[in-house]
Scaffold this motif. Sequence first.
Motif, PDB file in Angstrom:
ATOM      1  N   LEU A 310       8.558   3.119  -3.866  1.00 39.05           N
ATOM      2  CA  LEU A 310       8.751   4.243  -2.949  1.00 39.05           C
ATOM      3  C   LEU A 310       7.960   4.099  -1.658  1.00 39.05           C
ATOM      4  CD1 LEU A 310       8.625   7.271  -5.438  1.00 39.05           C
ATOM      5  CD2 LEU A 310      10.632   6.097  -4.523  1.00 39.05           C
ATOM      6  N   LEU A 311       7.020   3.150  -1.601  1.00 40.24           N
ATOM      7  CA  LEU A 311       6.196   2.994  -0.404  1.00 40.24           C
ATOM      8  C   LEU A 311       6.968   2.191   0.648  1.00 40.24           C
ATOM      9  CD1 LEU A 311       3.383   3.641   0.730  1.00 40.24           C
ATOM     10  CD2 LEU A 311       2.621   1.403  -0.100  1.00 40.24           C
ATOM     11  N   PRO A 312       7.233   2.769   1.821  1.00 33.64           N
ATOM     12  CA  PRO A 312       7.963   2.037   2.859  1.00 33.64           C
ATOM     13  C   PRO A 312       7.242   0.751   3.244  1.00 33.64           C
ATOM     14  CG  PRO A 312       7.767   4.361   3.426  1.00 33.64           C
ATOM     15  CD  PRO A 312       6.880   4.137   2.246  1.00 33.64           C
ATOM     16  N   TRP A 313       8.027  -0.218   3.709  1.00 29.57           N
ATOM     17  CA  TRP A 313       7.464  -1.529   4.030  1.00 29.57           C
ATOM     18  C   TRP A 313       6.369  -1.425   5.088  1.00 29.57           C
ATOM     19  CZ3 TRP A 313       6.259  -6.033   2.570  1.00 29.57           C
ATOM     20  CH2 TRP A 313       5.981  -7.054   3.480  1.00 29.57           C
ATOM     21  N   SER A 314       6.572  -0.622   6.136  1.00 24.32           N
ATOM     22  CA  SER A 314       5.561  -0.526   7.194  1.00 24.32           C
ATOM     23  C   SER A 314       4.249   0.019   6.650  1.00 24.32           C
ATOM     24  CB  SER A 314       6.068   0.357   8.338  1.00 24.32           C
ATOM     25  OG  SER A 314       6.339   1.667   7.875  1.00 24.32           O
ATOM     26  N   SER A 315       4.333   1.007   5.731  1.00 20.93           N
ATOM     27  CA  SER A 315       3.112   1.556   5.131  1.00 20.93           C
ATOM     28  C   SER A 315       2.459   0.515   4.210  1.00 20.93           C
ATOM     29  CB  SER A 315       3.441   2.819   4.338  1.00 20.93           C
ATOM     30  OG  SER A 315       4.054   3.786   5.154  1.00 20.93           O
ATOM     31  N   PHE A 316       3.292  -0.209   3.471  1.00 22.96           N
ATOM     32  CA  PHE A 316       2.781  -1.261   2.595  1.00 22.96           C
ATOM     33  C   PHE A 316       2.066  -2.330   3.412  1.00 22.96           C
ATOM     34  CE2 PHE A 316       3.262  -5.232   0.200  1.00 22.96           C
ATOM     35  CZ  PHE A 316       2.747  -4.859  -1.037  1.00 22.96           C
ATOM     36  N   GLN A 317       2.641  -2.719   4.568  1.00 23.76           N
ATOM     37  CA  GLN A 317       2.010  -3.707   5.439  1.00 23.76           C
ATOM     38  C   GLN A 317       0.602  -3.270   5.845  1.00 23.76           C
ATOM     39  OE1 GLN A 317       5.315  -3.689   8.316  1.00 23.76           O
ATOM     40  NE2 GLN A 317       5.195  -5.919   8.303  1.00 23.76           N
ATOM     41  N   MET A 318       0.497  -2.002   6.259  1.00 22.25           N
ATOM     42  CA  MET A 318      -0.803  -1.541   6.729  1.00 22.25           C
ATOM     43  C   MET A 318      -1.814  -1.483   5.578  1.00 22.25           C
ATOM     44  SD  MET A 318      -1.799   1.707   9.119  1.00 22.25           S
ATOM     45  CE  MET A 318      -1.806   2.942   7.841  1.00 22.25           C
ATOM     46  N   LEU A 319      -1.347  -1.102   4.383  1.00 21.00           N
ATOM     47  CA  LEU A 319      -2.242  -1.036   3.232  1.00 21.00           C
ATOM     48  C   LEU A 319      -2.789  -2.427   2.902  1.00 21.00           C
ATOM     49  CD1 LEU A 319      -3.445   0.709   0.944  1.00 21.00           C
ATOM     50  CD2 LEU A 319      -1.415   0.127  -0.418  1.00 21.00           C
ATOM     51  N   ILE A 320      -1.907  -3.422   2.866  1.00 22.64           N
ATOM     52  CA  ILE A 320      -2.349  -4.783   2.551  1.00 22.64           C
ATOM     53  C   ILE A 320      -3.270  -5.312   3.650  1.00 22.64           C
ATOM     54  CG2 ILE A 320      -1.616  -7.144   2.095  1.00 22.64           C
ATOM     55  CD1 ILE A 320      -1.035  -5.123  -0.132  1.00 22.64           C
ATOM     56  N   SER A 321      -2.931  -5.030   4.920  1.00 18.67           N
ATOM     57  CA  SER A 321      -3.785  -5.468   6.026  1.00 18.67           C
ATOM     58  C   SER A 321      -5.187  -4.880   5.881  1.00 18.67           C
ATOM     59  CB  SER A 321      -3.179  -5.049   7.365  1.00 18.67           C
ATOM     60  OG  SER A 321      -1.943  -5.702   7.578  1.00 18.67           O
ATOM     61  N   HIS A 322      -5.260  -3.635   5.466  1.00 18.15           N
ATOM     62  CA  HIS A 322      -6.567  -2.994   5.259  1.00 18.15           C
ATOM     63  C   HIS A 322      -7.307  -3.658   4.094  1.00 18.15           C
ATOM     64  CE1 HIS A 322      -9.543   0.216   5.201  1.00 18.15           C
ATOM     65  NE2 HIS A 322      -9.376   0.284   3.880  1.00 18.15           N
ATOM     66  N   PHE A 323      -6.582  -3.956   3.013  1.00 22.19           N
ATOM     67  CA  PHE A 323      -7.213  -4.599   1.858  1.00 22.19           C
ATOM     68  C   PHE A 323      -7.718  -5.993   2.213  1.00 22.19           C
ATOM     69  CE2 PHE A 323      -4.740  -2.055  -1.585  1.00 22.19           C
ATOM     70  CZ  PHE A 323      -5.533  -0.960  -1.311  1.00 22.19           C
ATOM     71  N   LEU A 324      -7.030  -6.675   3.128  1.00 26.38           N
ATOM     72  CA  LEU A 324      -7.480  -8.001   3.527  1.00 26.38           C
ATOM     73  C   LEU A 324      -8.788  -7.928   4.307  1.00 26.38           C
ATOM     74  CD1 LEU A 324      -4.110  -9.690   4.596  1.00 26.38           C
ATOM     75  CD2 LEU A 324      -5.459 -10.126   2.532  1.00 26.38           C
ATOM     76  N   ARG A 325      -8.936  -6.860   5.084  1.00 26.94           N
ATOM     77  CA  ARG A 325     -10.186  -6.695   5.844  1.00 26.94           C
ATOM     78  C   ARG A 325     -11.308  -6.186   4.954  1.00 26.94           C
ATOM     79  NH1 ARG A 325      -6.416  -4.543   9.587  1.00 26.94           N
ATOM     80  NH2 ARG A 325      -6.956  -2.429   8.915  1.00 26.94           N
ATOM     81  N   GLN A 326     -10.974  -5.291   4.025  1.00 27.43           N
ATOM     82  CA  GLN A 326     -11.976  -4.701   3.126  1.00 27.43           C
ATOM     83  C   GLN A 326     -11.437  -4.753   1.697  1.00 27.43           C
ATOM     84  OE1 GLN A 326     -13.454  -0.836   4.524  1.00 27.43           O
ATOM     85  NE2 GLN A 326     -12.712  -1.314   6.589  1.00 27.43           N
ATOM     86  N   PRO A 327     -11.537  -5.875   1.018  1.00 23.87           N
ATOM     87  CA  PRO A 327     -10.956  -6.028  -0.324  1.00 23.87           C
ATOM     88  C   PRO A 327     -11.582  -5.062  -1.336  1.00 23.87           C
ATOM     89  CG  PRO A 327     -11.566  -8.160   0.607  1.00 23.87           C
ATOM     90  CD  PRO A 327     -12.189  -7.121   1.480  1.00 23.87           C
ATOM     91  N   PRO A 328     -10.773  -4.281  -2.031  1.00 23.21           N
ATOM     92  CA  PRO A 328     -11.316  -3.409  -3.086  1.00 23.21           C
ATOM     93  C   PRO A 328     -11.626  -4.234  -4.331  1.00 23.21           C
ATOM     94  CG  PRO A 328      -8.936  -3.184  -2.968  1.00 23.21           C
ATOM     95  CD  PRO A 328      -9.320  -4.106  -1.849  1.00 23.21           C
ATOM     96  N   GLU A 329     -12.597  -3.780  -5.091  1.00 21.95           N
ATOM     97  CA  GLU A 329     -12.982  -4.517  -6.290  1.00 21.95           C
ATOM     98  C   GLU A 329     -12.261  -4.002  -7.520  1.00 21.95           C
ATOM     99  OE1 GLU A 329     -17.186  -4.410  -6.646  1.00 21.95           O
ATOM    100  OE2 GLU A 329     -17.565  -5.518  -4.780  1.00 21.95           O
ATOM    101  N   THR A 330     -11.857  -2.743  -7.507  1.00 20.26           N
ATOM    102  CA  THR A 330     -11.180  -2.160  -8.666  1.00 20.26           C
ATOM    103  C   THR A 330      -9.935  -1.403  -8.207  1.00 20.26           C
ATOM    104  OG1 THR A 330     -12.367  -0.044  -8.548  1.00 20.26           O
ATOM    105  CG2 THR A 330     -13.420  -1.841  -9.792  1.00 20.26           C
ATOM    106  N   ALA A 331      -9.061  -1.105  -9.173  1.00 21.51           N
ATOM    107  CA  ALA A 331      -7.857  -0.333  -8.867  1.00 21.51           C
ATOM    108  C   ALA A 331      -8.226   1.070  -8.398  1.00 21.51           C
ATOM    109  CB  ALA A 331      -6.964  -0.267 -10.103  1.00 21.51           C
ATOM    110  N   VAL A 332      -9.309   1.612  -8.940  1.00 25.22           N
ATOM    111  CA  VAL A 332      -9.762   2.946  -8.521  1.00 25.22           C
ATOM    112  C   VAL A 332     -10.165   2.924  -7.054  1.00 25.22           C
ATOM    113  CG1 VAL A 332     -11.537   4.719  -8.827  1.00 25.22           C
ATOM    114  CG2 VAL A 332     -10.454   3.656 -10.835  1.00 25.22           C
ATOM    115  N   GLN A 333     -10.919   1.891  -6.653  1.00 23.00           N
ATOM    116  CA  GLN A 333     -11.319   1.763  -5.253  1.00 23.00           C
ATOM    117  C   GLN A 333     -10.092   1.574  -4.353  1.00 23.00           C
ATOM    118  OE1 GLN A 333     -14.164  -1.404  -4.919  1.00 23.00           O
ATOM    119  NE2 GLN A 333     -15.836  -0.237  -5.874  1.00 23.00           N
TER     120      GLN A 333
END
Length: 533
Positions: A310-333
Amino acid sequence: MDSANSAQLATFLQRCARAFDGWPALRESADFLRRLALSAPDPFRVAVIGRMKTGKSTLINSLIGRPLAITNVEEATATVNVISYGTAEQSRSFLAIWKSGRIESFPIERLATDWTGKSPEVLERIREVRYLQLYANDPRLAEFEVIDTPGTGSAIEAHEQVATDFTRPEAITDSIDQGRKADAIIYVITVGRESDADSLTVFGAGRLSSADPYNSVCVSHKWDGPVEEDPYAAACLRAEGTLAQLKDKVLKVLPISAPLGLAAQQAPDDFFARLLPIVASPGLLASRLRTDERWDADPARRAAREAYPLLPWSSFQMLISHFLRQPPETAVQARQACRSLSHLPELEQLLQRHFFANARVIKQCQLLKKAKDVIEPALRSLSQLGETEKKDIERAERAGRALTDPELAGWAQRQAATAEENVRRIGEVTLELDREWQVHQRHLEGLQGDLQILRHLHDPESIFSEEHHRTIRAVCERQSSSAATVEEISTLSAHCRRILRVQFDRESTSMTEHLVRRLDEAHRAARQSPTQP
């Protein structure tokens, strides 16, 4: 809402309605005021409006934490939908309130199949329905109701008419009852349209007639994507420009990503868990974000995205880009980062501070402003009618003197007497209603002053210190006299009088003078209260 003032206003509106019933030209105004009087105890309502496909329904779903409002690639919301708090059992169905007065219950699954799209059957239903009543088992909805509206600028004429009927205050017939209209409004725009004059014109046409910055906020939507290095910063700059164009119309313009906000609440743990090893070993991952085809070329990456499709591609892109800059350690994070990235908490905090915390004052203010739009023109119409009757008296008296036939002369005298009685009755009604309306008008001005002060409390440069905020809220929100003690009120009153002895700008002086008047009223009420020591 102040129950005493609310009851007095409802009684006055009913009295005005009965008085206006005596003149055919004012019967529509009378009906309006009756509905308005009946709406006084209704819940606080927030309407979400905007142009077609701006993401209004997605925003509502993110606010209530579940996909209840319909979203689709085509025009989804075709009806006015009122979303209220309900039990889990209630949320399994919805009610259609037909214009005929009939109420019909349907399973919730029928919402997506029978009430969206362009088929003749759907168009016929939306023409005949007044609104749909939906329920969500979200405790926050105990404080307010949300109204989801069709998008303005719809390609479907019938959809556009429903939206227009709801947002134009003068369109009373064939629209939902005035009591169903909103106390506050969230207007949704999309990036790329903020500077579009046509979009801002639609905003002006769609605003509630009684809307002000204290009960209107604008959400800038669909800004998330990898176009800029920092898309949120760019969205904030555009939001500042939009706010300048919408000056005195909305409180604030906030860039929000509702899809990310909804994902943070609804996406399964597996969605975030699958992303962790992918973003932990980025490699050439950034280049794979350019298109969804590149991303999905790898089975693991495709499986991760399909875990929450359900997550649009543009929103998914931004989420992954953010994770690449600040990788979360857990699914909760990862989930927490997704929610933070959506900036939905900022909207929720704004709504709580400026809408829901002040709901009693806003709702009463809105009732008075809606009443003002009807009562004052009606009283002017009565006065004009009285002037017309006076001219009829003069004509009838002249005719009586000129006529030699006793029977005709008697008829003219009776006409003059009838006109004199109408002038007397109009004068009595106008004087009585206008006198009482002036009291309510002064109350409206006081409420607007209260709202100005309550807004000012959140200003970083507020002239009132935080130690006095609780007492100020108790006074300006018209809470019971026990909410603030006589000593607290007296201390704050003395502090405000000291402020007035210092040279301030006109707005600060006006607010402080208004607060002093409110404190004096509260002091008298508190001293008379048996609950005070």
